[in-house]
Design a protein around this motif. Structure first.
Motif, PDB file in Angstrom:
ATOM      1  N   VAL A  70      12.563  25.527  12.883  1.00 32.56           N
ATOM      2  CA  VAL A  70      11.960  26.234  14.011  1.00 32.56           C
ATOM      3  C   VAL A  70      12.355  25.518  15.304  1.00 32.56           C
ATOM      4  O   VAL A  70      13.025  24.494  15.285  1.00 32.56           O
ATOM      5  CB  VAL A  70      10.418  26.270  13.886  1.00 32.56           C
ATOM      6  CG1 VAL A  70       9.984  27.068  12.672  1.00 32.56           C
ATOM      7  CG2 VAL A  70       9.849  24.853  13.799  1.00 32.56           C
TER       8      VAL A  70
ATOM      9  N   ALA B 211       7.601  23.535  16.165  1.00 28.36           N
ATOM     10  CA  ALA B 211       7.435  22.442  15.207  1.00 28.36           C
ATOM     11  C   ALA B 211       6.197  21.613  15.549  1.00 28.36           C
ATOM     12  O   ALA B 211       5.394  21.269  14.664  1.00 28.36           O
ATOM     13  CB  ALA B 211       8.678  21.565  15.187  1.00 28.36           C
TER      14      ALA B 211
ATOM     15  N   ALA C 263       7.341  16.387  11.744  1.00 31.18           N
ATOM     16  CA  ALA C 263       8.167  17.257  12.585  1.00 31.18           C
ATOM     17  C   ALA C 263       9.375  16.458  13.056  1.00 31.18           C
ATOM     18  O   ALA C 263       9.231  15.319  13.515  1.00 31.18           O
ATOM     19  CB  ALA C 263       7.370  17.766  13.778  1.00 31.18           C
TER      20      ALA C 263
ATOM     21  N   ALA D 213       1.928  20.801   8.665  1.00 35.33           N
ATOM     22  CA  ALA D 213       3.164  20.105   8.308  1.00 35.33           C
ATOM     23  C   ALA D 213       2.869  18.615   8.258  1.00 35.33           C
ATOM     24  O   ALA D 213       1.924  18.121   8.878  1.00 35.33           O
ATOM     25  CB  ALA D 213       4.271  20.407   9.311  1.00 35.33           C
TER      26      ALA D 213
ATOM     27  N   VAL E 261       8.894  20.249   9.229  1.00 30.18           N
ATOM     28  CA  VAL E 261       9.377  21.219  10.203  1.00 30.18           C
ATOM     29  C   VAL E 261      10.467  20.533  11.025  1.00 30.18           C
ATOM     30  O   VAL E 261      10.326  19.375  11.414  1.00 30.18           O
ATOM     31  CB  VAL E 261       8.250  21.747  11.115  1.00 30.18           C
ATOM     32  CG1 VAL E 261       7.368  22.717  10.368  1.00 30.18           C
ATOM     33  CG2 VAL E 261       7.410  20.619  11.691  1.00 30.18           C
ATOM     34  N   SER E 262      11.551  21.252  11.257  1.00 27.97           N
ATOM     35  CA  SER E 262      12.719  20.618  11.872  1.00 27.97           C
ATOM     36  C   SER E 262      13.418  21.575  12.826  1.00 27.97           C
ATOM     37  O   SER E 262      13.454  22.783  12.600  1.00 27.97           O
ATOM     38  CB  SER E 262      13.699  20.175  10.780  1.00 27.97           C
ATOM     39  OG  SER E 262      14.912  19.710  11.332  1.00 27.97           O
TER      40      SER E 262
ATOM     41  N   HIS F  92       5.733  19.022   3.499  1.00 26.42           N
ATOM     42  CA  HIS F  92       6.194  20.079   4.398  1.00 26.42           C
ATOM     43  C   HIS F  92       6.815  19.446   5.632  1.00 26.42           C
ATOM     44  O   HIS F  92       6.158  18.700   6.365  1.00 26.42           O
ATOM     45  CB  HIS F  92       5.012  20.966   4.785  1.00 26.42           C
ATOM     46  CG  HIS F  92       5.388  22.148   5.619  1.00 26.42           C
ATOM     47  ND1 HIS F  92       4.465  23.012   6.156  1.00 26.42           N
ATOM     48  CD2 HIS F  92       6.594  22.629   6.020  1.00 26.42           C
ATOM     49  CE1 HIS F  92       5.079  23.948   6.847  1.00 26.42           C
ATOM     50  NE2 HIS F  92       6.377  23.736   6.792  1.00 26.42           N
TER      51      HIS F  92
ATOM     52  N   ILE G 104       2.974  23.580  14.783  1.00 27.07           N
ATOM     53  CA  ILE G 104       2.677  23.579  13.351  1.00 27.07           C
ATOM     54  C   ILE G 104       2.097  22.234  12.936  1.00 27.07           C
ATOM     55  O   ILE G 104       1.133  22.152  12.164  1.00 27.07           O
ATOM     56  CB  ILE G 104       3.961  23.896  12.543  1.00 27.07           C
ATOM     57  CG1 ILE G 104       4.396  25.338  12.797  1.00 27.07           C
ATOM     58  CG2 ILE G 104       3.735  23.669  11.049  1.00 27.07           C
ATOM     59  CD1 ILE G 104       5.777  25.669  12.254  1.00 27.07           C
TER      60      ILE G 104
ATOM     61  N   GLU H 198      10.929  23.932   7.059  1.00 30.01           N
ATOM     62  CA  GLU H 198      10.829  25.086   7.950  1.00 30.01           C
ATOM     63  C   GLU H 198      11.618  24.762   9.221  1.00 30.01           C
ATOM     64  O   GLU H 198      11.318  23.784   9.913  1.00 30.01           O
ATOM     65  CB  GLU H 198       9.363  25.357   8.277  1.00 30.01           C
ATOM     66  CG  GLU H 198       9.095  26.704   8.878  1.00 30.01           C
ATOM     67  CD  GLU H 198       7.607  27.006   8.976  1.00 30.01           C
ATOM     68  OE1 GLU H 198       7.263  28.019   9.594  1.00 30.01           O
ATOM     69  OE2 GLU H 198       6.792  26.220   8.444  1.00 30.01           O
TER      70      GLU H 198
END
Length: 292
Positions: free
Chosen positions: A125, A130, A142, A139, A94-95, A92, A133, A123
């Motif tokens: 965001v 990020a 990030a 995640a 997050v970016s 996972h 999360i 994801e």
């Protein structure tokens, strides 16, 4: 009852003999007899007919065997896969928006070329979301822009991009070099507070004793670009977003004294999170740094 009881029942049914079942399982005949006796006590009925030279499942024993065969099959399949869990566990990421648009797709494509069985969830965001999360353990990595976050994180900067101050060719201040005070008094078209671009600008202005008061605030960079093209004000965005408009002459760069802006791109991971081999590989593709 245990899986070992079920394995013994199957072996006896397949061999028709307690001795041969024991040999097949590399245990003693008494262990086989004891396990079958425990199963029969649990079932409250005989599971095998003891014939003169062999044993044969009773009807009840046949019913139990039908129940346990799928269980044993599933356990054996799991046993074959258990050593490969890392090669199938999802990742996972997050970016932030800019990274997801211009860096991440090629990174993910390259990674999946070597790890095709690993699902990757991305994801997109804000930088603040990020990190939140990531903090909650939801995640693996990030990817953010701007300043490194404070907390239990390991941050690796792997790229950077300049921020351009731009406006339409017919905007009134095109031919001037603005002071910071003049810049702050202009019609500013800015990203929202909390975005990496806005935080970078606000930090520089704050250190010089100024504050931006935008007439437009947007989470959408394209909206700011179009507003700037229409001559509604000055915007500040990454070169990757405004480069085409600059080359086409639809936007013009502005010079502001003491306002040179650049954002670092940072890969952030929680320092306490276990790193699987695929996760190490992904991190290396992103940052160029080997975690071993």
């Amino acid at each position: 009852m245990t899986l070992r009881h079920f394995e013994i029942l199957r072996a006896v049914a397949e061999t028709g003999n307690f001795t041969r079942a024991a040999e097949k399982l590399f245990i003693t005949q008494s262990a086989v007899s004891h396990a079958i006796r425990e199963l029969e006590i649990k079932a409250g009925t005989a599971l095998f007919d003891r014939l003169s030279k062999s044993v044969q499942l009773t009807k009840s024993g046949g019913l139990l065997l039908e129940e346990i065969l799928p269980i044993l099959s599933s356990c054996e399949a799991l046993d074959a896969r258990i050593g490969c869990l890392e090669q199938r566990a999802p990742l996972h990421i997050v970016s932030s928006i800019t990274i997801a648009a211009f860096w991440l797709p090629e990174i993910v494509k390259s990674f999946q070329g070597d790890w095709p069985d690993i699902p990757i969830k991305v994801e997109v965001v804000s930088a603040a979301n990020a990190i939140e999360i990531l903090r909650k353990g939801k995640a693996d990595i990030a990817l953010i822009e701007g300043a490194s976050p404070q907390g239990p994180y390991i941050c690796t900067a792997f790229a950077s991009y300049p921020l351009h101050i731009v406006c339409a060719p017919d905007y009134p201040v095109v031919h001037k070099e603005l002071t910071l005070q003049q810049f702050c008094s202009e019609k500013l078209l800015l990203r929202e507070k909390g975005s990496a671009i806005r935080d970078t600008l606000d930090s520089v202005l704050y250190l010089s004793g100024f504050t931006a008061q935008p007439v437009w605030t947007s989470v959408n960079s394209l909206a700011l670009i179009e507003a700037a093209k229409a001559g509604l004000g000055i915007t500040i965005l990454p070169d990757v977003l405004v480069g085409e408009s600059l080359s086409q002459g639809k936007l013009i760069p502005l010079s502001v004294q003491g306002l040179v802006l650049e954002n670092e791109i940072i890969a952030v991971r929680h320092r306490d999170k276990y790193l699987t081999t695929p996760l190490k590989s992904l991190f290396m593709r992103i940052t160029g740094s080997n975690l071993d």
